[in-house]
Each structure stands twice: as C-alpha cells, then as structure tokens.
Design a protein around this motif. Structure first.
Motif, PDB file in Angstrom:
ATOM      1  N   ARG A1150       0.932  -1.129  -0.058  1.00  0.00           N
ATOM      2  CA  ARG A1150      -0.196  -0.035  -0.076  1.00  0.00           C
ATOM      3  C   ARG A1150       0.820   1.459  -0.124  1.00  0.00           C
ATOM      4  NH1 ARG A1150      -3.281  -1.378   4.541  1.00  0.00           N
ATOM      5  NH2 ARG A1150      -4.751  -2.877   3.588  1.00  0.00           N
ATOM      6  N   THR A1151       1.863   1.269   0.718  1.00  0.00           N
ATOM      7  CA  THR A1151       2.710   2.520   1.006  1.00  0.00           C
ATOM      8  C   THR A1151       3.326   2.459  -0.451  1.00  0.00           C
ATOM      9  OG1 THR A1151       2.976   1.982   3.194  1.00  0.00           O
ATOM     10  CG2 THR A1151       4.442   3.850   2.496  1.00  0.00           C
ATOM     11  N   ARG A1152       3.945   1.601  -0.877  1.00  0.00           N
ATOM     12  CA  ARG A1152       4.844   1.973  -2.104  1.00  0.00           C
ATOM     13  C   ARG A1152       3.726   2.442  -3.092  1.00  0.00           C
ATOM     14  NH1 ARG A1152       6.773  -2.498  -3.589  1.00  0.00           N
ATOM     15  NH2 ARG A1152       6.100  -3.772  -1.939  1.00  0.00           N
ATOM     16  N   ALA A1153       2.531   1.552  -3.084  1.00  0.00           N
ATOM     17  CA  ALA A1153       1.592   1.897  -4.318  1.00  0.00           C
ATOM     18  C   ALA A1153       1.484   3.329  -4.099  1.00  0.00           C
ATOM     19  CB  ALA A1153       0.399   1.177  -4.315  1.00  0.00           C
ATOM     20  N   PHE A1154       1.180   3.864  -3.004  1.00  0.00           N
ATOM     21  CA  PHE A1154       0.787   5.331  -2.980  1.00  0.00           C
ATOM     22  C   PHE A1154       1.939   6.250  -3.320  1.00  0.00           C
ATOM     23  CE2 PHE A1154       0.297   9.062   0.015  1.00  0.00           C
ATOM     24  CZ  PHE A1154      -0.462   9.622  -0.522  1.00  0.00           C
ATOM     25  N   ILE A1155       3.218   5.879  -2.877  1.00  0.00           N
ATOM     26  CA  ILE A1155       4.276   6.720  -3.114  1.00  0.00           C
ATOM     27  C   ILE A1155       4.427   6.557  -4.749  1.00  0.00           C
ATOM     28  CG2 ILE A1155       6.816   6.993  -2.968  1.00  0.00           C
ATOM     29  CD1 ILE A1155       6.421   6.209  -0.246  1.00  0.00           C
ATOM     30  N   SER A1156       4.311   5.648  -5.255  1.00  0.00           N
ATOM     31  CA  SER A1156       4.770   5.545  -6.641  1.00  0.00           C
ATOM     32  C   SER A1156       3.583   6.227  -7.433  1.00  0.00           C
ATOM     33  CB  SER A1156       4.949   4.339  -7.282  1.00  0.00           C
ATOM     34  OG  SER A1156       3.816   3.449  -7.052  1.00  0.00           O
ATOM     35  N   TRP A1157       2.499   6.100  -7.022  1.00  0.00           N
ATOM     36  CA  TRP A1157       1.276   7.002  -7.611  1.00  0.00           C
ATOM     37  C   TRP A1157       1.767   8.353  -7.632  1.00  0.00           C
ATOM     38  CZ3 TRP A1157      -2.426  10.114  -4.992  1.00  0.00           C
ATOM     39  CH2 TRP A1157      -3.726  10.511  -5.864  1.00  0.00           C
ATOM     40  N   LEU A1158       2.066   8.921  -6.371  1.00  0.00           N
ATOM     41  CA  LEU A1158       2.534  10.490  -6.306  1.00  0.00           C
ATOM     42  C   LEU A1158       3.724  10.450  -7.422  1.00  0.00           C
ATOM     43  CD1 LEU A1158       2.707  10.974  -2.521  1.00  0.00           C
ATOM     44  CD2 LEU A1158       1.032  11.858  -3.930  1.00  0.00           C
ATOM     45  N   ARG A1159       4.505   9.467  -7.359  1.00  0.00           N
ATOM     46  CA  ARG A1159       5.742  10.221  -8.148  1.00  0.00           C
ATOM     47  C   ARG A1159       5.455  10.197  -9.910  1.00  0.00           C
ATOM     48  NH1 ARG A1159      10.109   6.167  -5.171  1.00  0.00           N
ATOM     49  NH2 ARG A1159      11.124   7.813  -3.923  1.00  0.00           N
ATOM     50  N   GLU A1160       4.403   9.196 -10.061  1.00  0.00           N
ATOM     51  CA  GLU A1160       4.095   9.238 -11.544  1.00  0.00           C
ATOM     52  C   GLU A1160       3.403  10.482 -11.870  1.00  0.00           C
ATOM     53  OE1 GLU A1160       1.651   5.599 -11.583  1.00  0.00           O
ATOM     54  OE2 GLU A1160       3.193   4.305 -11.424  1.00  0.00           O
ATOM     55  N   GLN A1161       3.022  11.214 -11.011  1.00  0.00           N
ATOM     56  CA  GLN A1161       1.969  12.482 -11.504  1.00  0.00           C
ATOM     57  C   GLN A1161       2.855  13.519 -11.612  1.00  0.00           C
ATOM     58  OE1 GLN A1161      -0.205  13.471  -7.923  1.00  0.00           O
ATOM     59  NE2 GLN A1161      -1.825  11.543  -8.268  1.00  0.00           N
ATOM     60  N   ARG A1162       4.304  13.529 -11.754  1.00  0.00           N
ATOM     61  CA  ARG A1162       5.189  14.484 -11.974  1.00  0.00           C
ATOM     62  C   ARG A1162       6.159  14.074 -12.880  1.00  0.00           C
ATOM     63  NH1 ARG A1162       5.374  15.406  -5.875  1.00  0.00           N
ATOM     64  NH2 ARG A1162       3.316  14.499  -6.227  1.00  0.00           N
TER      65      ARG A1162
END
Lengths: 1209, 118
Positions: A1150-1162
């Motif tokens: 979950r945590t990694r999915a959230f972080i990578s989701w944040l990263r993909e946005q920029r």
C-alpha cells in the motif's frame, strides 16, 4: 550586433526581410564579420590519422594530440614546400602567447604523442592533431588573399564568412584539400580576406538547399488545396531524405507526400497498438483533398497505412501509450458525434470529395492575402494589426435574447467541505438543450449564453462566507480543484483543460475599474507543452485562421451559416474554405462545425511550409561540462556520462540528430568526433579571450553515424581529468564557444557548472556575505552582477539556442547572474546544492533521475508562442523563461514539457455586450522529428459585471501562482521586503474588497469567500518559502533558485512546492482507494502543515513536489516499522534512507503504491527521504510546516489576526 | 524617442533592435542638456537654469538607477516589453518633448527679446 539584429528581425515583414520569428530562411544568414566560420568544407580531414593514443592513460600526461615543441611563432608553410610539412595553426593574437599548434601531416614522431597542459609550460601551447599523418600535402596552409576555389576552407574568426548551412547537399564534397586560412601569417596582420573562398563557399551553400530542399516561392500555393502545384509542395522541406522517404516509399501513403494527391486526408484514429483504422484504407490515392487526423499518442509509427502523420513525438516516453481511441463520446472534450465505426465505402468518400478540386482551383488567392501568407512568422503567428477595422458584431448578434434561465448557481448548495469550489454538475439544462438542438447560429448561442446571467437569489457555494478565524479545517480532503467556469454546458465541455490553461478569475470582470475594485490579479497560467496522453493531430494543407487577427479556428467561434464563421477574438466574419466543409471524422460534407478543430480546445496542426522560414532544424544537443578541479572533486562527471550513455538512444530526434561536447576549465576543450576517427580527439583552445571553433564541422556530429565515438568519449571522459589541478573556470568563453558552434542550426546547450566562473569574459566575484544571511533586513544581490549572460542569452535566443543550466555546487555560484543565460533563452535551471558523489548519495540519485527525464523528455525547437485574447483585453506582463519579442509573442528557442508560463492581463476596453471572452495560446515549434507543428489551446470564459460573481469565480491556486511570479519580479526590481509587503497586501486587499463589495451581510471576524478561503494560507506559505523568507539563514543561491522555480514551474508542481501535502501513512487503508491498472492506491487525507498534526505514534509523508519526506515518529507502531521500513525497531532506522524495501506485506504494498502513484504524477522523480525525529534532515522537513510559528515568522493564526486587523480597519 | 516606443508598442518592432538604436542616443541627449545648463550658468541666466535643474537632477537619478548594463544607455530589451515600463518610457518621452519644445520657444523668445532690447 548586426548579426542578432538580422536574426531577430521585425515581426511583420512588410517590406522587411522575412526573417523574423526565429528560423531564418535565407541560407546565407547575414552573419556579421567576426562570427562566421566558413564551413563549407565537407571534410576537414579527409584522411584521418589513426588514433594517436589510447584514451585512458596514466594520469599526468594527456595523450591527446601530439606534444610538439614548436615555438609559438608562426610558420608559414607554403603549399609547395615539401620540407617538414608542419603547419602551425596560429591563435588569434599574433604575438600573444596562446598559440595553438596545428600539427601537420607527415609527422614522423611515433604515434604516441603527449599533450601538455597549458599550465605547465610557460606559454600555453595547445597542440592539436592534424589530419592525415601519412598524406603530406593534405593540409595546405594558405596565406591571406590566396584562394583555392574548391578547397574546404578553415577560416579564423574575425573574417567574415557565410555561416554553416546544415542543409548541405550531399554532392557538395570538395576535393580533399583542407585549407587553413589564418590571419596573415606572413604580413602579421589580420587581413580582410574577403575574396574568393567565402564567396564560393557561400554560393555553394546557397545552391545546395535550393537544389535539394527549399520550397520554391510557389509553395504558398499549397495553402490552397487542389490547385495545380508541383507535388513537392507538401513536403517542402525535403531536405532530409530519411525523413520524407518513409512516406514517399510507403505504398499506402496517400496523404501528404505522394505526388498525386496534393492534399490527401487520412485519419488515424487508433492508438499505435490498435489495428489500423479502416478509415485509412478508404482514402484512396489520388484523392483530391485529404485530411489526416491522428488522435493517438503515436508513440511509434502508428500504423503502416498512415504515413501522412509522422510518428509524432507527442507523448514523452514515460507516458504510457493510452489505449483510448478517438471515440468522442468517451473523451472529456471530444466531439459529440462519434465517428462512424465502419468507414463508408470509398466511393462515397470520393463522391463527397471530388467536387473539391475544381472549386479549390477556382478559388483565387488574393494578392494581398498571398503576401500575407508569405509574411513569414508574422503571417504565421502574428496578430493582424487591422483588427480595428472590424467592429465587434458579436454584441448585436449574440445579445439578442435572454430567456430567463435558471440562475447560475442555484443548485450549488454543496456540502461545506466539498473539494470543488463549485460542483461540476452544470445547472444549465435549458441552455444546453437548445444548443444541442441547433448548434449553429448566433441566436441560439445567445439564448444559451443567457444562462450565464447570474442571479444572486441565493449565494453560491463558492461565495459562502467563511470566518477564517473560526474554521480550522479548510483544506479539502483531496487536491484543490480549480473552479469550473460558469458557461453553458456545451461550451464548458469544449473548454480547455485547467491543467493546460487556467485563469485566475474564471469570471472575467467587465471593466478594469471592476477589476481594480475586486483587488484580485487577472492573469493566465499556461502549461502549453504539457505531456498529453491524448492529443488530436490534424494534417491539413489549409489551417483555417481569422483573416484579420490570425486566430486559429476554435470551438468558440460561431458559424453564421455554412460558409461563414465569425472569429471569437476580433469578431470578423470569415469565409469557410472549401476544404473545411468536409469533415474527416464523420466523413460528411457540409458540417464544418463538426470538424476536429471546432470540437477540440487543444489541437495540434502539422504546419505546412508557410510556417517555416527555413527547413526545420534537426535536433542538436551540445553538452558543456565543467572539468576543473572542483568539478572533478564532486564526481558529477561519472553520473552525467553514465546517464548519457544509458539514455543516448532516448534522446529525441531523427536521423539528423547531432551531438557535441565541450569541456572547460581555464581553457576550452573541444572533441572531434568526426566519423572515421577511431577515437575522439581533444582540441584545446587556450585563447579564451577570443574564443574560436577549431574545426567547426567535426565537433557536432551525427549521433547515429558517430555513436561509437560518442560512447567512447563518454566512457573516457570521467577518467581524463581525474588528476587535474586546474582550479580556474572559464564558463563565459565556453558558452561563447557553444553559441558559435550551434548558431548555424540552433539547438540545446546543457551546461554543467560547479563553481563561480573565474576567468575570461563573464567572470564573477563572490557577492554573498554568509554572516548577513539571517540578520539582513533586505537581501541584496538578487540582480545579476553583469549583463554578459543576459546578452549572450539574447544572442542565443536569436539563433534558436536554449541553454539549460545544471548547477552542482556547495559554494556560492552567483546563480542570480548565471541564471540569466537560461532565463532569456527559454532554458531551465537545475540546482543541486552540495552535490558530492560520496557525501551526498541522495543528490546523486536525484541527478540521475532528473537527467533521465531531461534527456528523454519531449522537446520542441525554434518555437514561438503567441497568446491572443479577445479584443478589449490586453497582455500586461509575461512570467517565465523566454524572451518577449513583441507585446504578445514569446520567443522560445526550445520548449519542453516542464515549463510553465504566467501572463498578467489587463482590461483596456470595457467588455460590455460580451458574454464570453476567449484566450488562445498558439505554440509553433519544430518537433524533434523535424516536423513543424502548431499546438493551439483555446480557453473561453464568461464575463460578469458584479463583484460577487468575480469572487465566485476566483481560482485561488492560480491567484497564488500569479502572485508568486509578481512577487519575484518585485523583489528583483525593488526589494525583498517590498515583495513580502505586496504579498500580504494582496491578501488584505482582496479580503477587504470582498468584505465591502461582495458580502451582503456583515459578519464579525475575518470573512473570506469559500473559494478564497485558502488564500491567506497560501500567502503565509509563500512568505515562508525559501524565495521570500527572511530571518532564517537562506543561502542566496537557494533563494534565487526558488525564485526561478516560482517563475517557470507549471502550476500543478508549483502548488506542491508552495504548500506541500502531508499525509499520515502508518494507517493506510483501502477505504476510498482508487484503482489504476490493477493497483489499489490508498487516498489518505491531506493534513494541515502544522506540528500539531504530527504525532509520535504515527508516520507521515510529506510531498513537496521535488522531494518526499517520510517522517517516522518515535513511538510509531512497530508494525509499520517492520512491515514497511523493513527494520526491526525505531532505532534501527538508518540515518540516510532513500528507498523503501520491497516487502511482501499489505502495508508495504500500500505504501509503495501510494508513493509511486505520487511520483507518477510529475515529470521529475522526487527522492524519498526517510527521517527520524532526530535526523539532520528534520530541519528541512520542519521548514515546510508553514502554519507554525518560527522565530522570525508569524504562525498562520497570527497572520490571520493581522489580516483581520488590517481588513477591518 | 516617442515614435520609437510607439513603434514598439503598435508596430511590434523588435525590442532588441529598438534598444540598440535608442541606447546610444540617451547619453548624447543628457550631455547636450548638461551643456545647455552649463551655458546658462556661464551666462548667469538663473531663471533658465532653475527651470532646467529639475530635469538635470532627474537625468542624473535616472541614469544612476539604470539596469545592469555593460554598454551605455537605459533601455534593457528584456524588460522593455513589460507594459508598465513601456508605458512609463512613453510618458517620459512625451513629457520631455513638451518640455524641450516649450523651453526652445522660451529661449527663442529670450534671444529675440535680448536682440530687440539691445
């Protein structure tokens, strides 16, 4: 200066040479004496010497070129002389010590030769290696005034010569004689050697493009389809055979390039991986008028059939090719009528299309119009000046009927904490219906627009008064969404995405006085080259534009009838061209309003030849690297070279792509990468006072042809300078050399710099006093110390060169001066404070990631952007990195997807009788594939005349972004404290204006409309930004860098930088999670940036755009520490931790999915820092807690109290 | 000078060209003005000198606060397109033109007066 003058030339080419907006068409650019290098030489070194020395050599001795103990005198070596054929290449100053010795052929010394560093021997002698060791007469030294006509000429700077033409015909090969013409070797002067060589070289070059490439003057005819035109008019820049060949050779190519169809239409409706749409096949060769729509992210060649649309570089590599097809029903702004799934039979299409050619042929081009077309960029991209001749008629036509429709905001009573300022449900059923039934005609439009008259029977949600002192939880749960303009649903559906185009006030005030009363800034925030997952691309020989103001046809024009449309910016009535009557999407005739141009607010055109002033330039990249002792110490060369090696194939470009390298310490080193050499050769120019290019044509080489040499160089470069003792740094001369090297073509220069430039032109002195950092009331030295970099940037801008600056330094580098080189040439600035390969591994990773993105991202060359707006509005100021060439035109040598712009607007004439106003940004650029493209964004906004409506449409994020840009300007022109005061006053004024004008019932406390409730918070955050904060010790470079970022970052990233998002991540659940591509991404709530929200038994993630911090509390649940961080307990968390281990637990996933989701946005990859409560990085985490009080700054609540005091005064 | 700024605003003339043509003219203008002032001082024309002093002071201030430039002149092509600066420069041009015209006629009047009275 006449050089730049010519390059910039005037906008409207009436009577002036048509070389304005950038690319210069005439092959002989009017280059001033002293600039040019005659490089007509095709091969400078016909026979290349085998490599002299291996690259990696024991340090201390540089085995490059031969060390020759030649005296630093000039030796004249006549061609006939046979004795030791050593020709001495002489530096510019005859008597000056720095002499570059050119080692001629026939050197009998052993092939291993030594290069001696200039610092070691008294007179700096640069040795460089001559061609053809075995061929004695290969290098002919020629005295002044002599000429050998067919020779390739090397000419010293200072002698006028036509510049290099990139587009040299292949048949230009000269006899293998290299003539090095030096300045008067015999008579010891620098004679004006005007005679034959330059002339010949020049004429040869003129001939070359004329034969092979340039469009003949008749090419303007191609503006009109179907007229009898030679077939080449469609690919008029056929200079690059490799480019146009695929289309010509492709059997299914029936679109633009085949001779038989002057304008074929092909539609590519499928994503690259999709099956070729049947539409393509229906367009048969020989069809008279064609149309190409490519609505796919065209990552690769879309389909074999569609050769009309070159596989565009539209999406960057990191964009996953979206599988969306061009089904208008599914896309947000798509056209309503879905294209028919099965293409109609060809016959029908032919029927529909056959009437075209005669009609089109009949259509005579008026002379004036033709002149206008030829008017180069002015015609291409300019606004007409005769707009005033066409009085606005819209008022009459549109304002006819005002049926009383439901009031604008009636059913908008949303829950108070709704994330959106206004609900997205559109309250215009009646207007929408009427519009849908009859999409044509101004009367209907008028009735539809009637829905916009806002009756204030009930205050809308956006205006709900909020007492900021009482309500604490103002932040929405998710991201702050921009307000939706109060437009009829039809128009809004067609409106530009707020990610690309945003206005601070989505309801435009009618008059300037109303705007002044509202005290809110009016402006646009643009992200024009944003990576789009879906972008309709149109290939058409006719791009329909308004005759007077040159606006591109857009969804907000009105069609008076089938054959006429009225411009929505100047209200001129224009004819609909015959070609435009045919709709390629629905394949029907007579529906111009269904064309993709009229259905998409963002569209890209493949520009025909009228939009070029010279053949589109190839992608040219030049890397300028600092190799002084300080630079080598940081170890950045390894990272940069390795990143380049890895991503070399990702560099956007085609077969013409060129690359080159320059390194510098106290001298400037060039690298000869000419094809045929077995190893790169280093050429050293130690004369930094008068820099020149030793071998102009072999320093920038074709990447695909010389890839191995480039790779060799990149592998060897980091080792070459490991033992260097040179501490001086000649950045200015290196930049001048880069400018000279690229000026014939334009391109991108990437400069890596690690210290203050200390020698040569552009040398700077340290201006910062570290002791004054915290105490000084006002920050000095925010302005450049010298205008050298600014001037050079303007020259670069004229030659279509952009300079990107990477600053890796721990010490003060005077970024305020250095940044000018990027600011005015539309480059970017990247700053890595205290970069070191050992001491700062996080920075190394950051640089690697940034470089990967930087190298592989999309790029547009020789571009200009024009922002047009409805008559009555005018542009006040631009913010960003560019050079403003006229009131509405920005010159952008390069455009990249990570740069944003802000435009301040003012209202010059009252917008009475207008229902809507429109803004159009048109970006004309050359893609890395050598295509000229135009990307057009159009935004439409309603006009209102009451204060309440203005406040209802305020977009607090856009306002903050614009305020930040204005504050940066203010702190540079006036002072930092002025800028801070201005920010506070902006908040005070707007709230006071709301209190006096927009509020019906007086309330106690500090009242703000709901849509502006975040404004004080954002202002506080801005005041605590590195750019504007005082009291805290902030290094000047970091401050200046923050200012640069505020100016040119796109709004989405800017907001995170100003107000980071804080999430609690130790208790992530799947509740409310979103699901993207089989991944479940939890959506924790955004917390306020206050320490009170942190708790010791939790773990928090802060997203500040470029950096992520994971703060772990002392008493954090052991479960989180073990399951996510992968360490046994709190104390085992390492001091520096930048990666989360990939553990197979639900929490970790979950945590990694959230972080990578944040990263993909920029676009750029933010590094994650895991920090404990006592980590050294804690300070940089805590500085983002903007709601808290610091020693020198007010807390948010105190700031509110201050505001209240001021507002209620 | 006014014409030039008007060109810049309406005719979209290239700001770099424009600044390059204008900047060399700034110092001569100021020098001529200084020269006039010195002449008035020598001729002990206190009234004329007094009329010109404010402008002289303004010129000195204006040149002191010019942007960082290596060459002579006042105008920076990168900022000149800013609407505020352009408007300011235009207004300044008009005011100075009016002042120079008025003072020219005043000097003419003074000269004729002196000629007639002597």
């Amino acid at each position: 200066m006449s050089n730049t003058a010519a390059g910039y030339n005037s906008q409207n080419g009436e009577g002036k040479p048509p070389c304005s907006n950038g690319p210069i068409q005439n092959p002989v650019m009017t280059q001033a004496p002293g600039q040019g290098y005659n490089t007509a030489a095709v091969t400078m070194h016909p026979q290349h010497m085998p490599a002299k020395a291996p690259l990696e050599q024991p340090a201390g001795q540089y085995h490059y070129g031969c060390y020759q103990s030649a005296p630093p005198a000039s030796m004249y070596q006549g061609p006939g002389q046979s004795a030791p054929p050593v020709s001495v290449y002489q530096g510019p100053g005859q008597s000056a010590p720095p002499v570059s010795v050119y080692q001629g052929p026939g050197q009998s010394t052993p092939p291993v030769s030594m290069y001696q560093r200039p610092g070691q021997s008294a007179p700096p002698v640069s040795v460089y290696q001559g061609p053809g060791q075995s061929a004695p007469p290969a290098s002919v030294y020629q005295g002044p005034g002599q000429s050998v006509p067919p020779a390739s000429v090397y000419q010293r700077p200072g002698q006028s010569a036509p510049p290099v033409s990139m587009y040299q015909g292949p048949g230009q090969s000269a006899p293998p004689v290299s003539v090095y013409q030096g300045p008067g070797q015999t008579n010891m002067t620098r004679p004006p050697s005007r005679p034959l060589q330059p002339h010949q070289g020049g004429s040869a070059r003129i001939a070359a493009p004329a034969q092979s490439s340039t469009p003949p003057p008749v090419s303007s005819n191609s503006f009109y389809p179907g007229s009898q035109i030679p077939p080449h008019s469609h690919w008029p820049y056929g200079t690059s055979p490799p480019m146009s060949q695929p289309s010509v050779g492709s059997p299914a190519n029936h679109v633009t390039s085949a001779p038989s169809q002057p304008s074929g239409y092909g539609i590519q409706n499928s994503p690259p991986q999709g099956p070729p749409a049947p539409l393509n096949s229906s367009v048969q060769p020989g069809q008279p008028s064609g149309y190409g729509i490519q609505n796919s992210p065209s990552q690769g060649p879309p389909a074999p059939l569609n050769s009309s649309v070159q596989p565009g570089p539209a999406p960057p590599p990191f964009n996953p090719p979206s599988s969306q097809t061009y089904q208008p029903g599914r896309q947000p702004f798509g056209p309503p009528p879905p294209l028919r799934p099965a293409a109609p039979p060809t016959g029908q299409l032919n029927n529909a299309a056959t009437p075209l050619p005669p009609a089109a042929a009949k259509q005579e081009v008026p002379g004036a119009e033709r002149a206008h077309i030829h008017n180069s960029f002015d015609a291409l991209e300019s606004g007409g000046r005769n707009a005033a001749q066409h009085p606005p008629q819209m008022g009459r036509a549109v304002g006819l009927s005002y049926p009383s429709l439901p009031p604008g905001y009636q059913n908008m009573a949303a829950p108070p904490s709704a994330p959106g300022m206004q609900p997205r449900s559109q309250p215009y059923p009646a207007g929408a219906q009427s519009f849908q039934q009859a999409p044509l005609g101004p009367a209907q439009l008028g009735s539809a627009l009637g829905g916009m008259s806002l009756h204030q029977s009930q205050p809308p949600e956006a205006l709900r008064a909020i007492n900021l002192l009482q309500e604490r939880n103002l932040l929405p749960q998710g991201p702050v969404t921009p307000p939706v303009p109060c437009l009829p649903q039809d128009l809004q559906r067609l409106n530009c995405s707020p990610e690309v185009f945003r206005c601070t006030l989505t309801n435009i005030p009618q008059t300037q006085s109303l705007l002044n009363k509202a005290k809110l800034p009016l402006g646009l925030l643009l992200h024009p080259f944003r990576d789009m997952s879906q972008l309709p691309v149109v290939t058409s020989s006719t791009i329909v534009r308004c005759r007077s103001c040159r606006t591109y046809i857009n969804p907000f024009v009105t069609f008076l009838d089938q054959r006429r449309w009225k411009c929505n910016l100047c209200y001129r009535v224009n004819e609909v061209p015959e070609e435009f009557m045919y709709n390629p999407v629905s394949r029907s005739y007579g529906e111009p309003h269904k064309r993709p141009e009229v259905q998409n607010p963002t569209i890209e055109f493949i520009a025909p030849s009228e939009y070029m002033l010279r053949p589109p330039q190839p992608a040219v990249y030049l890397f300028v690297l600092d190799v002084s002792h300080n630079a080598v110490e940081t170890g950045y060369l390894d990272t940069v070279c390795q990143s380049l090696l890895d991503s070399l194939s990702l560099l956007p470009g085609d077969t013409r792509t060129k690359i080159g390298f320059i390194t510098f310490d106290s001298t400037v080193h060039f690298y000869n990468l000419q094809e045929g050499l077995s190893q790169p050769q280093m050429l050293v120019v130690s004369d930094i006072e008068d820099i020149f290019i030793p071998t102009p044509d072999s320093l920038l080489v074709n990447l695909s042809e010389c890839k191995e040499l480039v790779q060799d160089l990149l592998k060897g470069l980091p080792q070459m300078f490991t033992r260097t003792l040179e501490t001086q740094c000649a950045l200015g001369p290196a930049l001048q050399a880069a400018f000279k090297l690229l000026s014939p073509t334009g391109g991108r220069v990437s400069v890596f710099q690690t210290q203050l430039p200390s020698v040569g032109v552009g040398a700077l002195k340290s201006r910062e006093d570290p002791n004054q950092r915290a105490s000084a009331k006002d920050i000095p030295h925010l302005t450049p110390a010298t205008d050298f970099y600014k001037k050079l940037a303007l020259d670069c801008s004229g030659q279509q060169i952009a300079v990107d600056l990477f600053l890796l330094s721990g010490q003060y580098c005077d970024l305020a001066s250095l940044a000018c080189i990027s600011k005015y040439s539309a480059g970017g600035v990247h700053y890595y404070p205290s970069y070191h390969h050992l001491h700062n591994p996080a920075q190394v990773e950051q640089l690697q990631r940034d470089l990967k993105r930087y190298i592989s991202r999309k790029i547009g060359f020789e571009s200009v952007m024009r922002v047009r707006c409805t008559k009555g509005l005018s542009i006040h100021t631009f913010h960003g990195n560019f050079f403003v060439r006229s009131t509405d035109l920005l010159s952008l040598p390069n455009i990249n997807p990570d740069s944003g712009f802000a435009v301040q607007m003012s209202i010059e004439e009252n917008l009475v009788d207008m229902q809507v106003v429109s803004f159009q940004a048109a970006l004309l650029y050359t893609s890395s594939k050598g295509e000229r493209r135009i990307r057009v964004h159009t935004l439409c906004l309603p006009v209102v005349n009451s204060m309440a409506d203005i406040f209802a449409g305020a977009d607090v994020q856009a306002i903050t972004g614009l305020l930040a840009s204005m504050a940066v300007d203010r702190s540079v022109t006036a002072s930092l404290s002025d800028a801070r005061d201005a920010l506070v006053n902006a908040a005070i004024d707007s709230l006071r204006a709301y209190r006096s004008g927009g509020l019906s019932v007086q309330q106690p406390g500090l009242v703000a409309p709901a849509c502006l409730r975040l404004l004080p918070l954002y202002v506080v955050a801005l005041l605590k930004q590195k750019a504007f904060r005082t009291g805290t010790s902030t290094r000047l470079d970091e401050r200046v860098f923050a200012m640069c970022q505020l100016k040119y970052q796109p709004l989405a990233y800017l907001m995170l930088m100003i107000h980071p998002a804080l999430y609690r991540v130790d208790n992530l659940t799947d509740e409310g999670a979103i699901s993207i591509a089989d991944r479940t991404i939890p959506q924790p709530a955004i917390l306020q940036l206050s320490v009170e929200k942190l708790s010791r038994d939790g773990s928090f993630l802060m997203d500040s755009g470029s950096v992520l911090y994971l703060w772990v509390g002392r008493n954090c649940a052991p479960n989180f520490i073990t399951q996510v961080l992968g360490v046994p307990n709190y104390t085992a968390i390492p001091q520096t931790m930048t990666q989360l281990p990939e553990l197979d637990t639900a929490e970790s996933t979950r945590t990694r999915a959230f972080i990578s989701w944040l990263r993909e946005q920029r676009p750029f990859y933010p590094i994650l820092h895991v920090i404990r409560e006592e980590s050294p990085l804690k300070a940089s985490f805590m500085q983002h807690m903007v709601e808290d009080r610091t020693e020198s700054a007010l807390s948010y609540y105190e700031f509110l109290l201050h505001l209240q005091q001021q507002v209620n005064k | 000078m006014i014409i030039a700024f008007d060109e810049l605003k309406t005719d979209y003339k290239n700001p770099i060209d424009q600044c390059n043509t204008l900047n060399p003219l700034v110092l001569p203008e100021y020098l001529i003005h200084v020269f006039f002032c010195i002449m008035f001082l020598c001729a002990t024309e206190w009234l004329s000198l007094g009329l010109n002093m404010p402008l002289l002071a303004y010129h000195v201030w204006r040149y002191m606060s010019r942007p960082v430039m290596s060459g002579p002149g006042l105008y920076d092509p990168t900022t000149i397109m800013n609407a505020d600066i352009l408007a300011f420069c235009q207004k300044e041009g008009w005011c100075k033109l009016a002042f120079y015209l008025l003072s020219f006629f005043y000097y003419l009047y003074g000269m004729i007066y002196v000629l007639v009275s002597s």
